[in-house]
Scaffold this active site. Structure first.
Site, PDB file in Angstrom:
ATOM      1  N   PRO A  25       0.831  -1.208   0.000  1.00 36.96           N
ATOM      2  CA  PRO A  25       0.000   0.000   0.000  1.00 36.96           C
ATOM      3  C   PRO A  25       0.867   1.260   0.000  1.00 36.96           C
ATOM      4  CG  PRO A  25      -0.003  -1.081   2.175  1.00 36.96           C
ATOM      5  CD  PRO A  25       0.683  -2.006   1.232  1.00 36.96           C
ATOM      6  N   CYS A  27       0.103   5.438  -0.099  1.00 33.90           N
ATOM      7  CA  CYS A  27      -0.796   6.594  -0.178  1.00 33.90           C
ATOM      8  C   CYS A  27      -0.390   7.500  -1.320  1.00 33.90           C
ATOM      9  CB  CYS A  27      -0.727   7.400   1.117  1.00 33.90           C
ATOM     10  SG  CYS A  27      -1.665   6.660   2.434  1.00 33.90           S
ATOM     11  N   ALA A  61      -3.457   2.836   2.101  1.00 35.66           N
ATOM     12  CA  ALA A  61      -4.211   2.966   3.353  1.00 35.66           C
ATOM     13  C   ALA A  61      -5.522   3.692   3.055  1.00 35.66           C
ATOM     14  CB  ALA A  61      -3.393   3.752   4.371  1.00 35.66           C
ATOM     15  N   GLN A 103      -5.694  -1.907   1.771  1.00 38.40           N
ATOM     16  CA  GLN A 103      -5.303  -1.774   3.173  1.00 38.40           C
ATOM     17  C   GLN A 103      -6.369  -0.950   3.900  1.00 38.40           C
ATOM     18  OE1 GLN A 103      -1.951   0.757   4.364  1.00 38.40           O
ATOM     19  NE2 GLN A 103      -1.117  -0.975   5.518  1.00 38.40           N
ATOM     20  N   TYR A 185       0.062   4.122  13.305  1.00 37.25           N
ATOM     21  CA  TYR A 185      -1.351   4.475  13.156  1.00 37.25           C
ATOM     22  C   TYR A 185      -2.166   3.763  14.248  1.00 37.25           C
ATOM     23  CZ  TYR A 185       0.465   6.714   9.069  1.00 37.25           C
ATOM     24  OH  TYR A 185       1.206   7.531   8.247  1.00 37.25           O
ATOM     25  N   ARG A 233      -0.662  -5.953   8.575  1.00 31.54           N
ATOM     26  CA  ARG A 233       0.683  -5.346   8.537  1.00 31.54           C
ATOM     27  C   ARG A 233       1.049  -4.882   9.939  1.00 31.54           C
ATOM     28  NH1 ARG A 233       3.562  -1.040   4.388  1.00 31.54           N
ATOM     29  NH2 ARG A 233       4.229  -2.999   3.448  1.00 31.54           N
ATOM     30  N   GLY A 325       7.906  -1.469  -3.209  1.00 32.20           N
ATOM     31  CA  GLY A 325       7.200  -0.191  -3.185  1.00 32.20           C
ATOM     32  C   GLY A 325       7.816   0.852  -4.093  1.00 32.20           C
ATOM     33  N   ARG A 326       8.848   1.542  -3.594  1.00 30.07           N
ATOM     34  CA  ARG A 326       9.374   2.672  -4.360  1.00 30.07           C
ATOM     35  C   ARG A 326       9.905   2.262  -5.720  1.00 30.07           C
ATOM     36  NH1 ARG A 326      12.507   4.743   0.836  1.00 30.07           N
ATOM     37  NH2 ARG A 326      12.278   2.492   1.164  1.00 30.07           N
TER      38      ARG A 326
HETATM   39  C1  FNR Z   1       4.292   4.211   1.702  1.00 32.32           C
HETATM   40  N1  FNR Z   1       4.145   3.230   2.674  1.00 32.32           N
HETATM   41  C2  FNR Z   1       2.883   2.936   3.180  1.00 32.32           C
HETATM   42  N2  FNR Z   1       2.722   1.928   4.065  1.00 32.32           N
HETATM   43  C3  FNR Z   1       1.488   1.537   4.464  1.00 32.32           C
HETATM   44  O1  FNR Z   1       1.364   0.596   5.240  1.00 32.32           O
HETATM   45  N3  FNR Z   1       0.386   2.192   3.995  1.00 32.32           N
HETATM   46  C4  FNR Z   1       0.474   3.233   3.135  1.00 32.32           C
HETATM   47  O2  FNR Z   1      -0.554   3.753   2.677  1.00 32.32           O
HETATM   48  C5  FNR Z   1       1.768   3.677   2.754  1.00 32.32           C
HETATM   49  N4  FNR Z   1       1.944   4.768   1.943  1.00 32.32           N
HETATM   50  C6  FNR Z   1       3.173   4.988   1.334  1.00 32.32           C
HETATM   51  C7  FNR Z   1       3.291   5.955   0.338  1.00 32.32           C
HETATM   52  C8  FNR Z   1       4.507   6.113  -0.349  1.00 32.32           C
HETATM   53  C9  FNR Z   1       4.601   7.126  -1.459  1.00 32.32           C
HETATM   54  C10 FNR Z   1       5.614   5.321   0.010  1.00 32.32           C
HETATM   55  C11 FNR Z   1       6.933   5.444  -0.715  1.00 32.32           C
HETATM   56  C12 FNR Z   1       5.503   4.401   1.030  1.00 32.32           C
HETATM   57  C13 FNR Z   1       5.250   2.305   2.970  1.00 32.32           C
HETATM   58  C14 FNR Z   1       5.343   1.238   1.888  1.00 32.32           C
HETATM   59  O3  FNR Z   1       4.208   0.393   1.883  1.00 32.32           O
HETATM   60  C15 FNR Z   1       6.600   0.357   2.075  1.00 32.32           C
HETATM   61  O4  FNR Z   1       6.480  -0.347   3.290  1.00 32.32           O
HETATM   62  C16 FNR Z   1       7.885   1.192   2.079  1.00 32.32           C
HETATM   63  O5  FNR Z   1       7.890   2.104   1.007  1.00 32.32           O
HETATM   64  C17 FNR Z   1       9.136   0.321   2.038  1.00 32.32           C
HETATM   65  O6  FNR Z   1       9.210  -0.425   0.845  1.00 32.32           O
HETATM   66  P1  FNR Z   1      10.134   0.059  -0.419  1.00 32.32           P
HETATM   67  O7  FNR Z   1       9.556   1.331  -0.923  1.00 32.32           O
HETATM   68  O8  FNR Z   1      11.513   0.234   0.119  1.00 32.32           O
HETATM   69  O9  FNR Z   1      10.006  -1.072  -1.397  1.00 32.32           O
END
Ligand code: FNR
Length: 358
Positions: A25, A27, A61, A103, A185, A233, A325-326
């Protein structure tokens, strides 16, 4: 559980994802601030990620009540209009062969903030579109407004809202539901002694701090029935003295698995400011430790952004699924590219893209 390959399908409760690269997830802060409705941004963003070959894409989320949004621009699933709008996105994702997850979230004391690229920091004032926040205890997150401690009725309403939102999510066509109990959260705020100072049945010893999480799991499972895979999570640690720890997570993971959680998504941090030792796959040991100790299927996440690295996480048995994610924000087609790099032939490369992936 036996190790598998990154591109092996995985089945939870009879629901099969085509591979083990899933999108966590994330945002987007692009919902309509008046009503939590998705916008064209969500169609394009989520559609591209599904088309890119992921086994499952978990939608950001999504708030179960309006005051549970992180920012005014967050998605909501507290009403049926939101459900119906999300259904159109889910249909497109299914057309691309990805499972659709969502999520379900309540931001607690970290709600009512600005989106990350705003000039301001901290809480959005009530007269500027913000709202008063709730939490286990009247303890503020650093730099944010002081929340109101939830009453017992307030807790029951939160539990009921998770269940009602889960129903809407299933009715919208989502295949997987993830309960957000990480990143500081609301549910994580109950789990951690740093944010939960309650002296009633929802605080104190681990049984008390975990009570709301178990009630949410039970209520969601009762609402959606036995056929829907459920994920939770967790943050494995607060990365802080006196905080929530991997040992406590392990115990709560056993409890939620006993109550029908199919996979635990293992992240970390977010409840207090802390120095986190970042590095490639830095949270993988939490997922593998939990999987080894409990046998509960896990997803690993955090700085997994290379095909070989992702393949190793699954092949070594550290986790059942990797969440990327990223890297999928940099390249939504990362799963297709990873297959090419690993020499795996996919039968779901979009036909219009085949010439790029031969
Ligand atoms: C997130 N992350 C995140 N986690 C979550 O539990 N709910 C969410 O809505 C979000 N929103 C969110 C937005 C953006 C733009 C980023 C970059 C990250 C965290 C994400 O799910 C993940 O756990 C982390 O980004 C680490 O993984 P990567 O990016 O290193 O692969």
């Amino acid at each position: 559980p036996l190790p598998a390959s990154l591109f092996d399908p995985i089945t939870l409760r009879g629901v099969t994802a085509r591979n083990r690269i899933w999108v966590p997830p994330m945002c987007q802060y692009h919902a309509d601030a008046r009503d939590g409705m998705p916008t064209e941004w969500h169609h394009v963003h989520l559609g591209a990620l599904a088309r890119g070959g992921a086994g499952a894409v978990i939608v950001e989320a999504t708030a179960v009540v309006p005051e549970g949004r992180i920012s005014p621009e967050d998605l909501g699933i507290w009403n049926d209009d939101q459900r119906d709008a999300l259904r159109q996105i889910v249909d497109f994702m299914h057309g691309q062969g990805a499972l659709a997850g969502i999520q379900l979230a309540h931001a607690g004391r970290k709600a009512s903030t600005y989106r990350p690229w705003a000039a301001e920091r901290g809480s959005v004032p009530v007269d500027e579109g913000g709202w008063e926040t709730v939490a286990p205890s009247a303890v503020a997150f650093d730099g944010y407004a002081v929340p109101t401690a939830l009453t017992l009725d307030g807790i029951a309403e939160v539990v009921a809202a998770f269940a009602a939102s889960a129903r809407r999510a299933v009715d919208a066509g989502f295949d997987l539901l993830e309960i957000h109990a990480a990143h500081g959260y609301l549910l994580h705020e109950f789990l951690s002694p740093l944010s939960n100072r309650r002296t009633d049945a929802y605080g104190g010893a681990l049984e008390g701090r975990a009570r709301i999480v178990l009630e949410v799991v039970d209520a969601v499972r009762a609402e959606v029935g036995e056929s829907v895979p459920l994920l939770v999570r967790f943050s494995a640690t607060d990365w802080a003295e006196g905080g929530w720890s991997p040992e406590e997570m392990e115990q709560v993971a056993r409890w939620v698995a006993d109550r029908g959680i199919d996979l635990v998504d293992v992240s970390s941090g977010g409840n207090v400011h802390a120095r986190i030792p970042l590095g490639p796959g830095y949270q993988v040991p939490f997922a593998s430790g939990l999987r080894a100790a409990t046998g509960v299927p896990t997803a690993a996440v955090g700085l997994i952004d290379d095909a070989h690295q992702a393949a190793e996480v699954v092949a070594s048995g550290a986790a059942d699924v990797v969440l990327v994610g990223r890297e999928v924000l940099r390249d939504p087609n990362f799963p297709l590219r990873a297959a090419r790099e690993l020499g795996v032939d996919l039968d779901y490369t979009p036909p219009a893209y085949e010439r790029a992936y031969r």
